[in-house]
Design a protein around this motif. Structure first.
Motif, PDB file in Angstrom:
ATOM      1  N   LEU A  59       6.567   5.691  -8.354  1.00 59.44           N
ATOM      2  CA  LEU A  59       6.293   5.713  -6.913  1.00 59.44           C
ATOM      3  C   LEU A  59       6.850   6.990  -6.293  1.00 59.44           C
ATOM      4  N   THR A  60       6.113   7.535  -5.341  1.00 59.00           N
ATOM      5  CA  THR A  60       6.536   8.787  -4.707  1.00 59.00           C
ATOM      6  C   THR A  60       7.052   8.592  -3.288  1.00 59.00           C
ATOM      7  N   GLY A  61       6.941   7.392  -2.753  1.00 58.08           N
ATOM      8  CA  GLY A  61       7.405   7.132  -1.388  1.00 58.08           C
ATOM      9  C   GLY A  61       8.918   7.226  -1.289  1.00 58.08           C
ATOM     10  N   PRO A  62       9.430   7.360  -0.073  1.00 62.26           N
ATOM     11  CA  PRO A  62      10.876   7.503   0.106  1.00 62.26           C
ATOM     12  C   PRO A  62      11.622   6.173   0.005  1.00 62.26           C
ATOM     13  N   VAL A  63      12.891   6.275  -0.337  1.00 60.54           N
ATOM     14  CA  VAL A  63      13.804   5.144  -0.247  1.00 60.54           C
ATOM     15  C   VAL A  63      14.232   5.080   1.211  1.00 60.54           C
ATOM     16  N   ARG A  64      14.298   3.882   1.772  1.00 62.52           N
ATOM     17  CA  ARG A  64      14.648   3.708   3.184  1.00 62.52           C
ATOM     18  C   ARG A  64      16.030   3.079   3.329  1.00 62.52           C
ATOM     19  N   VAL A  65      16.822   3.637   4.220  1.00 56.37           N
ATOM     20  CA  VAL A  65      18.136   3.086   4.530  1.00 56.37           C
ATOM     21  C   VAL A  65      18.211   2.953   6.050  1.00 56.37           C
ATOM     22  N   VAL A  66      18.432   1.738   6.524  1.00 58.18           N
ATOM     23  CA  VAL A  66      18.537   1.483   7.959  1.00 58.18           C
ATOM     24  C   VAL A  66      19.937   0.942   8.229  1.00 58.18           C
ATOM     25  N   LEU A  67      20.674   1.643   9.085  1.00 54.56           N
ATOM     26  CA  LEU A  67      22.039   1.278   9.435  1.00 54.56           C
ATOM     27  C   LEU A  67      22.033   0.804  10.880  1.00 54.56           C
ATOM     28  N   GLU A  69      24.113  -1.031  14.080  1.00 55.75           N
ATOM     29  CA  GLU A  69      25.376  -1.405  14.702  1.00 55.75           C
ATOM     30  C   GLU A  69      25.088  -2.396  15.817  1.00 55.75           C
ATOM     31  N   GLU A  70      25.613  -3.603  15.655  1.00 55.85           N
ATOM     32  CA  GLU A  70      25.486  -4.618  16.698  1.00 55.85           C
ATOM     33  C   GLU A  70      26.881  -4.919  17.229  1.00 55.85           C
ATOM     34  N   GLU A  71      26.965  -5.854  18.161  1.00 52.93           N
ATOM     35  CA  GLU A  71      28.245  -6.110  18.813  1.00 52.93           C
ATOM     36  C   GLU A  71      29.336  -6.555  17.834  1.00 52.93           C
ATOM     37  N   LYS A  72      29.013  -7.454  16.901  1.00 50.70           N
ATOM     38  CA  LYS A  72      30.040  -7.987  16.019  1.00 50.70           C
ATOM     39  C   LYS A  72      29.778  -7.736  14.542  1.00 50.70           C
ATOM     40  N   VAL A  73      28.689  -7.048  14.232  1.00 51.18           N
ATOM     41  CA  VAL A  73      28.346  -6.845  12.827  1.00 51.18           C
ATOM     42  C   VAL A  73      27.687  -5.478  12.623  1.00 51.18           C
ATOM     43  N   PHE A  74      27.956  -4.904  11.476  1.00 55.31           N
ATOM     44  CA  PHE A  74      27.323  -3.665  11.053  1.00 55.31           C
ATOM     45  C   PHE A  74      26.511  -4.004   9.816  1.00 55.31           C
ATOM     46  N   SER A  75      25.230  -3.661   9.819  1.00 51.49           N
ATOM     47  CA  SER A  75      24.394  -4.010   8.671  1.00 51.49           C
ATOM     48  C   SER A  75      23.665  -2.791   8.132  1.00 51.49           C
ATOM     49  N   ILE A  76      23.383  -2.862   6.852  1.00 53.95           N
ATOM     50  CA  ILE A  76      22.661  -1.801   6.156  1.00 53.95           C
ATOM     51  C   ILE A  76      21.554  -2.451   5.351  1.00 53.95           C
ATOM     52  N   GLU A  77      20.346  -1.917   5.486  1.00 52.05           N
ATOM     53  CA  GLU A  77      19.219  -2.362   4.676  1.00 52.05           C
ATOM     54  C   GLU A  77      18.744  -1.194   3.836  1.00 52.05           C
ATOM     55  N   VAL A  78      18.630  -1.413   2.539  1.00 55.00           N
ATOM     56  CA  VAL A  78      18.103  -0.406   1.623  1.00 55.00           C
ATOM     57  C   VAL A  78      16.791  -0.954   1.094  1.00 55.00           C
ATOM     58  N   GLY A  79      15.705  -0.216   1.354  1.00 58.70           N
ATOM     59  CA  GLY A  79      14.385  -0.693   0.975  1.00 58.70           C
ATOM     60  C   GLY A  79      13.698   0.196  -0.042  1.00 58.70           C
ATOM     61  N   ASP A  80      12.910  -0.446  -0.888  1.00 56.24           N
ATOM     62  CA  ASP A  80      12.103   0.276  -1.864  1.00 56.24           C
ATOM     63  C   ASP A  80      10.644  -0.140  -1.687  1.00 56.24           C
ATOM     64  N   ASP A  81       9.751   0.557  -2.361  1.00 56.01           N
ATOM     65  CA  ASP A  81       8.314   0.279  -2.258  1.00 56.01           C
ATOM     66  C   ASP A  81       7.766  -0.478  -3.460  1.00 56.01           C
ATOM     67  N   VAL A  82       8.634  -1.017  -4.295  1.00 53.74           N
ATOM     68  CA  VAL A  82       8.188  -1.698  -5.506  1.00 53.74           C
ATOM     69  C   VAL A  82       7.756  -3.117  -5.148  1.00 53.74           C
ATOM     70  N   PRO A  83       6.461  -3.418  -5.347  1.00 59.57           N
ATOM     71  CA  PRO A  83       5.971  -4.762  -4.993  1.00 59.57           C
ATOM     72  C   PRO A  83       6.677  -5.847  -5.786  1.00 59.57           C
ATOM     73  N   GLY A  84       6.978  -6.923  -5.088  1.00 61.43           N
ATOM     74  CA  GLY A  84       7.599  -8.082  -5.724  1.00 61.43           C
ATOM     75  C   GLY A  84       6.529  -9.108  -6.055  1.00 61.43           C
ATOM     76  N   PRO A  85       6.913 -10.369  -6.060  1.00 61.43           N
ATOM     77  CA  PRO A  85       5.962 -11.418  -6.408  1.00 61.43           C
ATOM     78  C   PRO A  85       4.791 -11.481  -5.429  1.00 61.43           C
ATOM     79  N   ALA A  86       3.624 -11.757  -5.953  1.00 63.08           N
ATOM     80  CA  ALA A  86       2.431 -11.888  -5.108  1.00 63.08           C
ATOM     81  C   ALA A  86       2.518 -13.186  -4.320  1.00 63.08           C
ATOM     82  N   GLY A  87       1.750 -13.258  -3.254  1.00 66.35           N
ATOM     83  CA  GLY A  87       1.724 -14.482  -2.480  1.00 66.35           C
ATOM     84  C   GLY A  87       1.904 -14.236  -1.004  1.00 66.35           C
ATOM     85  N   GLY A  88       2.185 -12.998  -0.615  1.00 64.84           N
ATOM     86  CA  GLY A  88       2.211 -12.674   0.803  1.00 64.84           C
ATOM     87  C   GLY A  88       3.545 -12.834   1.483  1.00 64.84           C
ATOM     88  N   SER A  89       4.337 -13.847   1.156  1.00 69.24           N
ATOM     89  CA  SER A  89       5.591 -14.002   1.874  1.00 69.24           C
ATOM     90  C   SER A  89       6.740 -13.463   1.044  1.00 69.24           C
TER      91      SER A  89
END
Length: 146
Positions: A59-67, A69-89
């Motif tokens: 895959l040539t797409g970028p790796v995504r990192v979303v940081l 900052e909320e009032e009581k929590v800091f979260s990080i999401e790291v995303g890839d473009d590799v399809p998982g199980p079929a089925g839509g959800s």
């Protein structure tokens, strides 16, 4: 709510930059200094995993990192473009369940186990559009100076 989004080509040399950015944003968000090493390590593992998945699947797409900052929590999401199980959800499992999933293979399993050991609140999601590892840490309350 403040959000920083980072996208980088799936090259191992960019993982270090993602770790540095994550630590800087976490510090600014109010994550305790003692936890910053865990943030760096967890982001490094998640990004390395995403880079490996991209490279192994051609895959040539970028790796995504979303940081976020909320009032009581800091979260990080790291995303890839590799399809998982079929089925839509998307399928979401807690970090340790994902690490112990017999369908996970080798390096993926090890990386998820390391992340689960570093982060108390972790969720792994996989769907047709790709996968996401979401990690979060509490934000220390900073008392206002008089």
């Amino acid at each position: 709510m403040a959000t920083v989004e980072l996208r980088f080509s799936a090259q191992p040399e960019h993982v270090r930059t993602a770790r540095l950015v994550a630590a800087a944003v976490a510090r600014r968000a109010g994550v305790e200094e003692a936890v910053l090493d865990e943030v760096r390590l967890a982001v490094g593992e998640a990004c390395s995993r995403a880079v490996g998945l991209h490279r192994n699947n051609g895959l040539t797409g970028p790796v995504r990192v979303v940081l976020t900052e909320e009032e009581k929590v800091f979260s990080i999401e790291v995303g890839d473009d590799v399809p998982g199980p079929a089925g839509g959800s998307a399928e979401a499992v807690s970090g340790i369940a994902a690490a112990l999933d017999p369908d996970n293979e080798g390096e993926d399993e090890m990386g998820l186990a390391v992340i689960s050991g570093l982060v108390d609140d972790v969720e792994v999601t996989s769907g047709e559009g790709g996968g996401t590892i979401r990690m979060s840490w509490p934000v220390a309350k900073v008392s206002a100076l008089p």
